[in-house]
Design an enzyme around this catalytic site. Structure first.
Site, PDB file in Angstrom:
ATOM      1  N   GLN A   1      78.589 -52.424 -71.293  1.00  0.00           N
ATOM      2  CA  GLN A   1      79.129 -53.073 -70.092  1.00  0.00           C
ATOM      3  C   GLN A   1      78.291 -52.754 -68.862  1.00  0.00           C
ATOM      4  O   GLN A   1      78.064 -53.596 -67.996  1.00  0.00           O
ATOM      5  CB  GLN A   1      80.580 -52.627 -69.859  1.00  0.00           C
TER       6      GLN A   1
ATOM      7  N   LYS B   1      75.096 -59.172 -73.369  1.00  0.00           N
ATOM      8  CA  LYS B   1      75.915 -58.740 -72.229  1.00  0.00           C
ATOM      9  C   LYS B   1      75.051 -58.403 -71.019  1.00  0.00           C
ATOM     10  O   LYS B   1      75.555 -57.891 -70.024  1.00  0.00           O
ATOM     11  CB  LYS B   1      76.751 -57.513 -72.622  1.00  0.00           C
TER      12      LYS B   1
ATOM     13  N   HIS C   1      85.451 -48.733 -77.106  1.00  0.00           N
ATOM     14  CA  HIS C   1      85.413 -49.962 -77.910  1.00  0.00           C
ATOM     15  C   HIS C   1      85.366 -49.543 -79.377  1.00  0.00           C
ATOM     16  O   HIS C   1      84.833 -48.480 -79.703  1.00  0.00           O
ATOM     17  CB  HIS C   1      84.141 -50.732 -77.526  1.00  0.00           C
TER      18      HIS C   1
ATOM     19  N   CYS D   1      89.113 -55.187 -78.629  1.00  0.00           N
ATOM     20  CA  CYS D   1      88.469 -54.242 -79.564  1.00  0.00           C
ATOM     21  C   CYS D   1      88.601 -52.806 -79.061  1.00  0.00           C
ATOM     22  O   CYS D   1      87.661 -51.998 -79.170  1.00  0.00           O
ATOM     23  CB  CYS D   1      86.998 -54.594 -79.789  1.00  0.00           C
TER      24      CYS D   1
ATOM     25  N   ASP E   1      77.652 -45.440 -74.608  1.00  0.00           N
ATOM     26  CA  ASP E   1      77.737 -46.880 -74.853  1.00  0.00           C
ATOM     27  C   ASP E   1      77.603 -47.584 -73.508  1.00  0.00           C
ATOM     28  O   ASP E   1      78.534 -47.608 -72.709  1.00  0.00           O
ATOM     29  CB  ASP E   1      79.085 -47.196 -75.516  1.00  0.00           C
TER      30      ASP E   1
END
Lengths: 145, 400
Positions: free
Chosen positions: B195, B218, B115, B358, B192
């Site tokens: 998600q 999220k 991302h 993104c 990261d």
């Protein structure tokens, strides 16, 4: 059928299909590539000028149906117009999106995009080719006739 | 007892419609909303400094939320959890704080499938500090090519920044393998997890990473809150990102002595209400039966992919249904732009996402300008897939 369906009427779809024929112009006086901040769609505009008169507008479009339709209309209407008429077209499409003011004269075909006026999140899709055109013309500067 | 779906008010009411944009934002859990409302209406005060009962209770609620996030991420020490405003802010914090210790010529490896939030902060650091960015390529399904990692690491490599799961393809990175390779060479790893965190508790200890970032919106919590987890020793060595109140021990006009982590990295009044709401979301998620939920998500993903199987114009971007992946499904339909699909599907009550998500470098790698994405979460049900299919049929008729 929903209100959103109105955006995709036959005139828009026909115009969008015609964007397939867009291509580079022979003697581009300017070229500008613009990105849609929202989605990354991209429009490269090239303008061939004979003095202040537009010989051709071409380029390359990578975008949604609305962007492709607007690009096709631009390339069809512009040849034979004066630079000032192009600036007028940019103002007319901006006004159509902003407050629904109908387009007139050479740019009357823009009225196919009238349903998009109510979909603010899609205004930039229609405006993208014209934003690229405006930046392109800025590169050439005003000329005396 | 409420069903799982009934624990999400916007779904229980039907107002969210057929919600398949969970990779962008999940719906908020009722427990999260209730705890935030309770704090705002009966417990609101600033945290960390006040010593009257309302303030000490607010501080306790805030720190309880920190502890809940530590449990959710598998961290033993709550002081390794830093509240930020988002996962993006957490990565920027590391880019500034960890980046402050880097020298020109030091190298950072970033994934090709990242991302923009895990690309741009490192480019800004590159431009500011002269570090060198290298790219770990992905394969045709969007998985990072771990076979290429060893060859990218040099004596100057300081950090590898990779996603735990792609927001475009759903491909899950073998983070433990990345960390194994990195650890052997003394390289830090930032993951990261934006998600991944919506699909069950994380175990940073087992993964072996040094930094892990998540975001509240999220993982069924509020917007405006994110988390950086980092090893205590790593945080201890890091410079602060922002200066201000709440992050100091002593301030004179000559110097400032900073507070220890996590407070060193939480300048100013933090997003207290959002942190408390995120803590409630983490508590809810910790109490769920994740093997069942993951199986349920997998069944729905399989249904979705089956609907595509007999459509010639549809191309699924990313791994197959049975691969190591999340239920995040990107696809293209020949001759149809994702925004036109999303516009018409949205008008039919189906929330999808179209565009580059993104992740423009990944789009370039996969050879697409944009995709349409349907992303599932624990509360989706088979009728969502049926609604998706019916709306897609109508949409393609309109666009024909």
């Amino acid at each position: 059928m929903s209100g959103a369906d109105d955006i995709y009427d036959a005139r828009i779809k026909t115009l969008a299909a015609q964007a397939e024929t867009l291509g580079p112009v022979d003697h581009a006086a300017c070229r500008h590539e613009a990105d849609n901040f929202l989605c990354g769609d991209r429009m490269a505009v090239e303008v061939d000028l004979d003095g202040n008169r537009v010989k051709a507008v071409g380029g390359k479009v990578r975008g949604c149906l609305l962007t492709r339709a607007a690009a096709a209309l631009l390339s069809q209407v512009a040849p034979g117009l004066e630079r000032a008429d192009l600036q007028g077209g940019i103002k007319q499409v901006e006004a159509l999106m902003a407050d629904g003011t109908p387009a007139t004269g050479a740019w009357e075909g823009l009225n196919a995009f009238t349903p998009v006026h109510g979909a603010k999140h899609r205004h930039d899709c229609v405006l993208l080719p014209f934003q690229a055109l405006a930046a392109c013309l800025d590169q050439t500067g005003p000329r005396d006739g | 007892m409420l069903s799982l779906r009934d624990q999400f008010p916007s779904l229980a009411s039907g107002l969210a419609g057929t919600y398949l944009d969970n990779a962008a934002t999940t719906q908020a859990a009722g427990a999260s909303l209730a705890r935030m409302a309770s704090f705002e209406t009966g417990g609101r005060a600033n945290v960390k400094r006040g010593i009257y009962p309302l303030a000490t209770q607010a501080t306790a609620a805030f720190e309880n939320a920190r502890a809940a996030l530590a449990r959710y991420l598998g961290a033993e020490n709550p002081n390794e959890v830093v509240f930020t405003s988002s996962a993006t802010a957490a990565i920027n914090l590391v880019a500034h704080g960890f980046g402050a210790g880097l020298s020109p010529g030091d190298e950072i490896i970033i994934g090709e499938g990242e991302h923009h939030a895990n690309i741009v902060p490192w480019q800004i650091l590159r431009d500011r500090a002269g570090v060198v960015l290298k790219v770990l390529p992905v394969d045709d399904e969007g998985y990072p090519r771990l076979d290429a990692l060893d060859g990218l690491i040099t004596a100057r490599t300081r950090l590898i920044a990779v996603t735990h799961a792609s927001n475009v393809t759903g491909a899950v990175t073998d983070v433990a393998a990345v960390c194994d390779i990195a650890r052997g060479k003394g390289v830090r790893v930032l993951v990261d997890g934006a998600q991944m965190a919506a699909h069950g508790p994380v175990d940073v200890a087992t993964l072996g990473c040094d930094f892990y970032v998540v975001t509240g919106h999220k993982m069924f919590g509020p917007t405006g809150i994110g988390v950086l987890w980092a090893r205590a020793a790593v945080l201890d060595a890091m410079a602060p990102f922002m200066g201000g109140g709440e992050m100091i021990r002593r301030v004179t006009f000559d110097e400032t002595i900073f507070a220890p982590p996590p407070h060193r990295f939480e300048a100013g009044t933090p997003p207290i209400t959002q942190a408390i709401g995120l803590g409630a979301a983490a508590d809810l998620l910790l109490g769920l039966e994740w093997p069942e939920i993951r199986a349920h998500e997998q069944v729905l993903l399989g249904m979705l992919m089956e609907r595509f199987a007999d459509r010639d114009r549809v191309t699924v971007i990313g791994p197959g249904a049975t691969a190591k992946r999340l239920p995040i499904l990107s696809f293209t339909i020949a001759g149809v732009h994702p925004h036109d699909i999303c516009e018409l599907m949205g008008a039919r009550g189906v929330a999808l996402r179209g565009g580059h998500h993104c992740a423009q470098p990944l789009m370039d790698r996969l050879g697409v300008a944009a995709t349409t994405r349907a992303s599932l979460a624990l509360y989706n049900i088979p009728s969502d897939i049926e609604a998706f299919t019916a709306a897609l049929d109508e949409t393609l008729e309109v666009l024909a």
